[in-house]
Write a protein that holds these residues in place. Structure first.
Motif, PDB file in Angstrom:
ATOM      1  N   ASP A 113      -0.629  12.622 -12.866  1.00 18.89           N
ATOM      2  CA  ASP A 113      -0.712  13.675 -11.640  1.00 18.89           C
ATOM      3  C   ASP A 113       0.740  13.506 -10.807  1.00 18.89           C
ATOM      4  OD1 ASP A 113      -1.164  11.495 -10.122  1.00 18.89           O
ATOM      5  OD2 ASP A 113      -3.229  12.220  -9.458  1.00 18.89           O
ATOM      6  N   GLY A 114       1.303  12.435 -10.984  1.00 20.66           N
ATOM      7  CA  GLY A 114       2.669  12.478 -10.175  1.00 20.66           C
ATOM      8  C   GLY A 114       2.417  11.538  -8.967  1.00 20.66           C
ATOM      9  N   SER A 115       1.329  11.019  -8.682  1.00 21.32           N
ATOM     10  CA  SER A 115       0.959  10.293  -7.457  1.00 21.32           C
ATOM     11  C   SER A 115       1.576   8.873  -7.432  1.00 21.32           C
ATOM     12  CB  SER A 115      -0.491  10.130  -7.120  1.00 21.32           C
ATOM     13  OG  SER A 115      -1.134   9.388  -8.229  1.00 21.32           O
ATOM     14  N   GLU A 116       1.667   8.278  -8.825  1.00 17.71           N
ATOM     15  CA  GLU A 116       2.164   7.073  -9.173  1.00 17.71           C
ATOM     16  C   GLU A 116       3.766   7.358  -9.836  1.00 17.71           C
ATOM     17  OE1 GLU A 116       1.198   3.772 -12.066  1.00 17.71           O
ATOM     18  OE2 GLU A 116      -0.112   3.428 -10.200  1.00 17.71           O
ATOM     19  N   TRP A 117       4.591   6.768  -9.545  1.00 20.83           N
ATOM     20  CA  TRP A 117       6.163   6.651  -9.848  1.00 20.83           C
ATOM     21  C   TRP A 117       6.195   5.477 -10.884  1.00 20.83           C
ATOM     22  CZ3 TRP A 117       9.400   8.627  -5.119  1.00 20.83           C
ATOM     23  CH2 TRP A 117       8.925  10.015  -4.500  1.00 20.83           C
ATOM     24  N   ASP A 118       7.270   5.734 -11.673  1.00 20.58           N
ATOM     25  CA  ASP A 118       7.701   4.573 -12.602  1.00 20.58           C
ATOM     26  C   ASP A 118       8.303   3.373 -11.387  1.00 20.58           C
ATOM     27  OD1 ASP A 118       7.339   5.193 -15.567  1.00 20.58           O
ATOM     28  OD2 ASP A 118       8.339   6.940 -14.606  1.00 20.58           O
ATOM     29  N   GLY A 119       8.079   2.354 -11.591  1.00 19.27           N
ATOM     30  CA  GLY A 119       8.441   1.391 -10.620  1.00 19.27           C
ATOM     31  C   GLY A 119       7.750   1.036  -9.522  1.00 19.27           C
ATOM     32  N   ASP A 120       6.770   1.802  -9.060  1.00 21.87           N
ATOM     33  CA  ASP A 120       5.588   1.297  -8.142  1.00 21.87           C
ATOM     34  C   ASP A 120       4.871   0.110  -8.469  1.00 21.87           C
ATOM     35  OD1 ASP A 120       6.337   3.667  -7.021  1.00 21.87           O
ATOM     36  OD2 ASP A 120       4.415   4.744  -7.317  1.00 21.87           O
ATOM     37  N   VAL A 121       4.508  -0.230  -9.677  1.00 22.70           N
ATOM     38  CA  VAL A 121       3.695  -1.229  -9.907  1.00 22.70           C
ATOM     39  C   VAL A 121       4.736  -2.482 -10.261  1.00 22.70           C
ATOM     40  CG1 VAL A 121       1.952  -2.199 -11.687  1.00 22.70           C
ATOM     41  CG2 VAL A 121       1.583   0.047 -10.622  1.00 22.70           C
TER      42      VAL A 121
ATOM     43  N   THR B 284      13.369   6.851  -6.358  1.00 24.26           N
ATOM     44  CA  THR B 284      13.583   5.533  -5.773  1.00 24.26           C
ATOM     45  C   THR B 284      14.395   4.593  -6.676  1.00 24.26           C
ATOM     46  OG1 THR B 284      11.760   4.577  -6.981  1.00 24.26           O
ATOM     47  CG2 THR B 284      11.302   5.530  -4.559  1.00 24.26           C
ATOM     48  N   VAL B 285      15.098   3.450  -6.189  1.00 24.12           N
ATOM     49  CA  VAL B 285      16.094   2.623  -6.959  1.00 24.12           C
ATOM     50  C   VAL B 285      14.961   2.048  -8.091  1.00 24.12           C
ATOM     51  CG1 VAL B 285      17.193   0.379  -6.907  1.00 24.12           C
ATOM     52  CG2 VAL B 285      17.582   2.031  -5.133  1.00 24.12           C
ATOM     53  N   ALA B 286      13.636   1.731  -7.869  1.00 18.68           N
ATOM     54  CA  ALA B 286      12.655   1.276  -8.553  1.00 18.68           C
ATOM     55  C   ALA B 286      12.500   2.394  -9.691  1.00 18.68           C
ATOM     56  CB  ALA B 286      11.521   1.015  -7.902  1.00 18.68           C
ATOM     57  N   GLU B 287      12.250   3.666  -9.441  1.00 17.02           N
ATOM     58  CA  GLU B 287      11.963   4.376 -10.458  1.00 17.02           C
ATOM     59  C   GLU B 287      13.232   4.655 -11.707  1.00 17.02           C
ATOM     60  OE1 GLU B 287      10.016   8.526 -10.608  1.00 17.02           O
ATOM     61  OE2 GLU B 287      12.008   8.837  -9.579  1.00 17.02           O
ATOM     62  N   ALA B 288      14.379   4.694 -10.922  1.00 18.49           N
ATOM     63  CA  ALA B 288      15.757   4.650 -11.830  1.00 18.49           C
ATOM     64  C   ALA B 288      15.705   3.566 -12.657  1.00 18.49           C
ATOM     65  CB  ALA B 288      16.911   4.839 -10.912  1.00 18.49           C
ATOM     66  N   TRP B 289      15.533   2.209 -12.207  1.00 19.10           N
ATOM     67  CA  TRP B 289      15.621   1.154 -12.938  1.00 19.10           C
ATOM     68  C   TRP B 289      14.412   1.245 -14.218  1.00 19.10           C
ATOM     69  CZ3 TRP B 289      13.707  -3.213 -15.088  1.00 19.10           C
ATOM     70  CH2 TRP B 289      14.378  -4.072 -15.240  1.00 19.10           C
ATOM     71  N   MET B 290      13.345   1.555 -13.664  1.00 21.90           N
ATOM     72  CA  MET B 290      12.275   1.364 -14.815  1.00 21.90           C
ATOM     73  C   MET B 290      12.595   2.664 -15.975  1.00 21.90           C
ATOM     74  SD  MET B 290      10.039  -0.855 -14.876  1.00 21.90           S
ATOM     75  CE  MET B 290       9.170  -0.133 -16.060  1.00 21.90           C
ATOM     76  N   LEU B 291      13.058   3.715 -15.423  1.00 21.89           N
ATOM     77  CA  LEU B 291      13.442   4.703 -16.586  1.00 21.89           C
ATOM     78  C   LEU B 291      14.615   4.221 -17.517  1.00 21.89           C
ATOM     79  CD1 LEU B 291      13.378   8.019 -14.414  1.00 21.89           C
ATOM     80  CD2 LEU B 291      11.785   7.208 -16.186  1.00 21.89           C
ATOM     81  N   MET B 292      15.544   3.739 -16.872  1.00 22.97           N
ATOM     82  CA  MET B 292      16.847   2.930 -17.654  1.00 22.97           C
ATOM     83  C   MET B 292      16.162   1.921 -18.836  1.00 22.97           C
ATOM     84  SD  MET B 292      19.717   2.999 -18.561  1.00 22.97           S
ATOM     85  CE  MET B 292      20.567   4.038 -17.699  1.00 22.97           C
ATOM     86  N   HIS B 293      15.236   1.079 -18.049  1.00 18.16           N
ATOM     87  CA  HIS B 293      14.463   0.020 -18.840  1.00 18.16           C
ATOM     88  C   HIS B 293      13.870   0.914 -19.994  1.00 18.16           C
ATOM     89  CE1 HIS B 293      11.710  -3.462 -20.060  1.00 18.16           C
ATOM     90  NE2 HIS B 293      10.858  -2.493 -19.870  1.00 18.16           N
TER      91      HIS B 293
END
Length: 248
Positions: A222-230, A175-184
């Motif tokens: 367990d992979g159910s929550e992705w970076d950026g979800d919260v 997701t966009v959110a996941e990519a943004w959080m990984l860059m953060h």
């Protein structure tokens, strides 16, 4: 497998515009250069990217341009894009269809990290999230032809991102959110490591491979929550206060 409801183009447009604005607030921009891109739901081979010449802080959902894998405008808008800047993105999107978003930046911390032979070390909790998940791609100059695209994609493989030697950084996200959080996280890890290295007289403390790997497993769960979800809803609330209008 983590099944999520399909996204609409408008949802992706709003998130991508928000990611540009948030990147600007963080000082990740490089005048009108570098890119964040996202796939268009239901339109394989089509992507959203920033129009060439706009600052990150000026991007809105409606100003994003739809391009094909080669960076050619396909939405009839006639808005300019930087096709050479999309070559990295196009190759990655084509090779990783599960990826929604690709972020490539030239931040001072990311460029400095790309100069270090050792790359990102397991020296902070930020870095643990990316432990074993960052590849490297050798610098080959400004021109990015099809041969280099193949090498870049091979170096990325199924990882979360690349350190582009002497160039910058790149991450991908489902997701966009996941990519943004990984860059953060990558930016924070780079800052912490480089500051420690600059001030250390006898080297810096690096955790063991076993501990770094265990921390990474704890982080992703367990992979159910992705970076950026919260984090993403909170970041959007910040953006509504500091840089409204991105969803227009």
């Amino acid at each position: 497998m983590n099944l999520r409801p399909p996204r609409t183009e408008q949802q992706v447009r709003i998130d991508l515009a928000a990611a540009f604005r948030l990147a600007a607030l963080n000082g990740w921009d490089d005048t009108v250069y570098t890119h964040l891109s996202a796939t268009v739901p239901g339109e394989p081979g089509h992507y959203l990217i920033n129009p060439f010449g706009l600052l990150f802080e000026e991007i809105t959902a409606s100003s994003l341009v739809k391009v094909n894998q080669h960076g050619q405008v396909v939405d009839g808008s006639g808005r300019p894009v930087n096709p050479t800047g999309f070559t990295i993105h196009g190759a990655v999107h084509a090779a990783r269809p599960e990826v929604e978003c690709v972020i490539h930046l030239h931040t001072p911390w990311g460029v400095a990290l790309s100069m270090l032979p050792e790359g990102l070390l397991p020296t902070s909790q930020y870095a643990m999230r990316l432990h074993g998940r960052l590849g490297r791609h050798a610098y080959e100059g400004l021109a990015l032809g099809t041969d280099e695209q193949r090498r870049l994609v091979a170096n990325l493989g199924s990882l979360d991102g690349l350190i582009l030697d002497n160039h910058g950084t790149m991450v991908v996200g489902r997701t966009v959110a996941e990519a943004w959080m990984l860059m953060h996280l990558l930016e924070r890890a780079a800052q912490a490591q480089l500051r420690a290295q600059a001030g250390a007289r006898a080297g810096i403390q690096v955790v063991t491979e076993e501990l770094a790997a265990r921390t990474h497993r704890q982080w992703v769960g367990d992979g159910s929550e992705w970076d950026g979800d919260v984090e993403w809803p909170a970041l959007l609330r910040r953006l509504d206060r500091l840089s409204p209008g991105y969803a227009d």
